[in-house]
Design a protein around this motif. Sequence first.
Motif, mmCIF file in Angstrom:
data_model
loop_
_atom_site.group_PDB
_atom_site.id
_atom_site.type_symbol
_atom_site.label_atom_id
_atom_site.label_comp_id
_atom_site.label_asym_id
_atom_site.label_seq_id
_atom_site.Cartn_x
_atom_site.Cartn_y
_atom_site.Cartn_z
ATOM 1 N N ALA A 99 0.833 -1.206 0.000
ATOM 2 C CA ALA A 99 0.000 0.000 0.000
ATOM 3 C C ALA A 99 0.864 1.250 0.000
ATOM 4 O O ALA A 99 0.592 2.217 -0.716
ATOM 5 N N GLN A 100 1.932 1.209 0.779
ATOM 6 C CA GLN A 100 2.816 2.368 0.862
ATOM 7 C C GLN A 100 3.407 2.698 -0.507
ATOM 8 O O GLN A 100 3.496 3.849 -0.905
ATOM 9 N N LYS A 101 3.806 1.649 -1.214
ATOM 10 C CA LYS A 101 4.414 1.850 -2.539
ATOM 11 C C LYS A 101 3.424 2.473 -3.510
ATOM 12 O O LYS A 101 3.778 3.241 -4.382
ATOM 13 N N ARG A 102 2.152 2.118 -3.328
ATOM 14 C CA ARG A 102 1.114 2.591 -4.256
ATOM 15 C C ARG A 102 0.814 4.071 -4.076
ATOM 16 O O ARG A 102 0.288 4.729 -4.968
ATOM 17 N N SER A 103 1.138 4.601 -2.905
ATOM 18 C CA SER A 103 0.728 5.971 -2.604
ATOM 19 C C SER A 103 1.558 7.007 -3.348
ATOM 20 O O SER A 103 2.783 6.907 -3.423
ATOM 21 N N THR A 104 0.868 8.012 -3.882
ATOM 22 C CA THR A 104 1.575 9.107 -4.559
ATOM 23 C C THR A 104 1.394 10.419 -3.806
ATOM 24 O O THR A 104 1.861 11.458 -4.238
ATOM 25 N N ASN A 105 0.710 10.349 -2.680
ATOM 26 C CA ASN A 105 0.378 11.564 -1.932
ATOM 27 C C ASN A 105 1.550 11.942 -1.023
ATOM 28 O O ASN A 105 1.659 11.456 0.094
ATOM 29 N N ILE A 106 2.416 12.837 -1.502
ATOM 30 C CA ILE A 106 3.626 13.142 -0.728
ATOM 31 C C ILE A 106 3.353 14.123 0.415
ATOM 32 O O ILE A 106 4.155 14.273 1.317
ATOM 33 N N GLN A 107 2.175 14.784 0.366
ATOM 34 C CA GLN A 107 1.879 15.758 1.426
ATOM 35 C C GLN A 107 1.310 15.104 2.676
ATOM 36 O O GLN A 107 1.274 15.712 3.742
ATOM 37 N N SER A 108 0.877 13.877 2.549
ATOM 38 C CA SER A 108 0.191 13.240 3.677
ATOM 39 C C SER A 108 1.122 13.037 4.866
ATOM 40 O O SER A 108 2.314 12.777 4.714
ATOM 41 N N GLN A 109 0.548 13.174 6.049
ATOM 42 C CA GLN A 109 1.309 12.971 7.299
ATOM 43 C C GLN A 109 1.242 11.514 7.745
ATOM 44 O O GLN A 109 1.754 11.157 8.796
ATOM 45 N N ILE A 110 0.562 10.664 6.964
ATOM 46 C CA ILE A 110 0.371 9.274 7.393
ATOM 47 C C ILE A 110 1.658 8.484 7.180
ATOM 48 O O ILE A 110 2.173 8.417 6.062
ATOM 49 N N THR A 111 2.191 7.916 8.255
ATOM 50 C CA THR A 111 3.421 7.136 8.146
ATOM 51 C C THR A 111 3.167 5.705 8.626
ATOM 52 O O THR A 111 2.211 5.455 9.367
ATOM 53 N N LEU A 112 4.070 4.801 8.210
ATOM 54 C CA LEU A 112 3.954 3.403 8.624
ATOM 55 C C LEU A 112 3.974 3.297 10.156
ATOM 56 O O LEU A 112 3.168 2.595 10.755
ATOM 57 N N GLU A 113 4.898 4.032 10.777
ATOM 58 C CA GLU A 113 5.034 3.965 12.237
ATOM 59 C C GLU A 113 3.717 4.366 12.916
ATOM 60 O O GLU A 113 3.254 3.730 13.854
ATOM 61 N N LYS A 114 3.128 5.467 12.406
ATOM 62 C CA LYS A 114 1.896 5.982 13.000
ATOM 63 C C LYS A 114 0.747 4.978 12.833
ATOM 64 O O LYS A 114 -0.040 4.750 13.754
ATOM 65 N N VAL A 115 0.677 4.370 11.669
ATOM 66 C CA VAL A 115 -0.405 3.411 11.397
ATOM 67 C C VAL A 115 -0.235 2.161 12.270
ATOM 68 O O VAL A 115 -1.196 1.673 12.879
ATOM 69 N N VAL A 116 1.004 1.675 12.345
ATOM 70 C CA VAL A 116 1.268 0.471 13.149
ATOM 71 C C VAL A 116 0.912 0.737 14.614
ATOM 72 O O VAL A 116 0.284 -0.090 15.281
#
Length: 364
Positions: A99-116
């Motif tokens: 999913a991370q690779k698919r994302s093109t939204n560079i402005q988003s604050q969503i990170t793997l660490e935060k989601v985990v």
Amino acid sequence: MSLSVNVTCHFGDFQLQVDQSFSGTGITALFGPSGCGKSTLLRIIAGLESKAKGVVNSGAAIWQNEKQFMPTWQRDIGFVFQEPRLFPHLTVAGNLAYAQKRSTNIQSQITLEKVVAALDLAPLLNRRVTALSGGEKQRVAIGRSLLTKPSLMLMDEPLSALDMKRRSSILLLIRSLPETFGVPVIYVTHAIDEVAQIADRIALLSDGRICAEGPLDAILENPELDDLTGRFEAGVVIDAKITGQDKKFQLTLLECQGQALIMPLIPLHIGETVRLRIRARDVALATEIPRGLSIRNVLPARIIAIDSNLESAFAEVILVFGDRKLRSRITRASVEELNLEPGKAVYALIKSIAFDRRGIGITP
Ligand code: ATP
């Protein structure tokens, strides 16, 4: 990012016709009975319904109009379905990385660490998804959707396959998503208890049309909408702050609008705010402070309206305490006997066990 939808969609005799803007913050529940068109509307927003005609705009972006149709993968959305739809050959970490690779939204604050961290996925990262429980799979599915860094999350009855205990804990996680990640959610359900626990707004759908849309409390407080929200479950939600814990009697003390409330012990901290649901059928009324009564919650309130249906034994009494409302369902005979009328001061008696503890992640 606010979403506006003006669409029609026909399937045989069924016609969906919706002209509605949706909030760009918080959780909007799309609520209605089976077959009313909830999933169809969600699929239209997602660009998964080729039969839909009309306009769908997200902020300045045109997702659909008479000339163009943006495919799903270009729409800035995350979709969580009833069943998790994970890649079975990958681990949890592999699903998230995809999913991370698919994302093109560079402005988003969503990170793997935060989601985990938010979804408590750390203990699952190296597990194969085929070895996860239903609730764990759905947490991973939500995480995977978030990691595409959407500006809108669409959820179609994501908890319907789970038992009550798992539903409660995941509802709490879903409720925190808009604040933690700044992403609004449109959440489809036909369970009013889920709506009461997580929604900020409700859109009531009936027979392919949105009949009412507004803040959760305003919709739940309105007896005229009971046919759509469900008469048996009718009630209000209120926020209350935890002020103390009575370990001896296993009770939690709360404060709401300057009034003290008591409920069975909940394992949260003093100072925390909880959302409580109080059903109309669990609220009785008295014109004087009652004595010798087992009910612990007695709130001074004022009647603002009485809705009597002459074909029913019951009347709905709308009360105000502080700036919050309560609903009480009592017999019409009691209304007459107690001379109840708008403006009259009364005491609302709420059984402590009437609070919906599932709203704070605890099963009854
Ligand atoms: P539920 O809560 O049971 O999932 P819903 O409110 O989500 O119901 P939809 O799935 O949107 O309802 O269906 C609305 C109506 O449209 C139903 O009568 C359904 O049978 C019909 N419908 C949905 N999709 C199709 C389709 N692809 N082809 C034909 N009819 C469809």
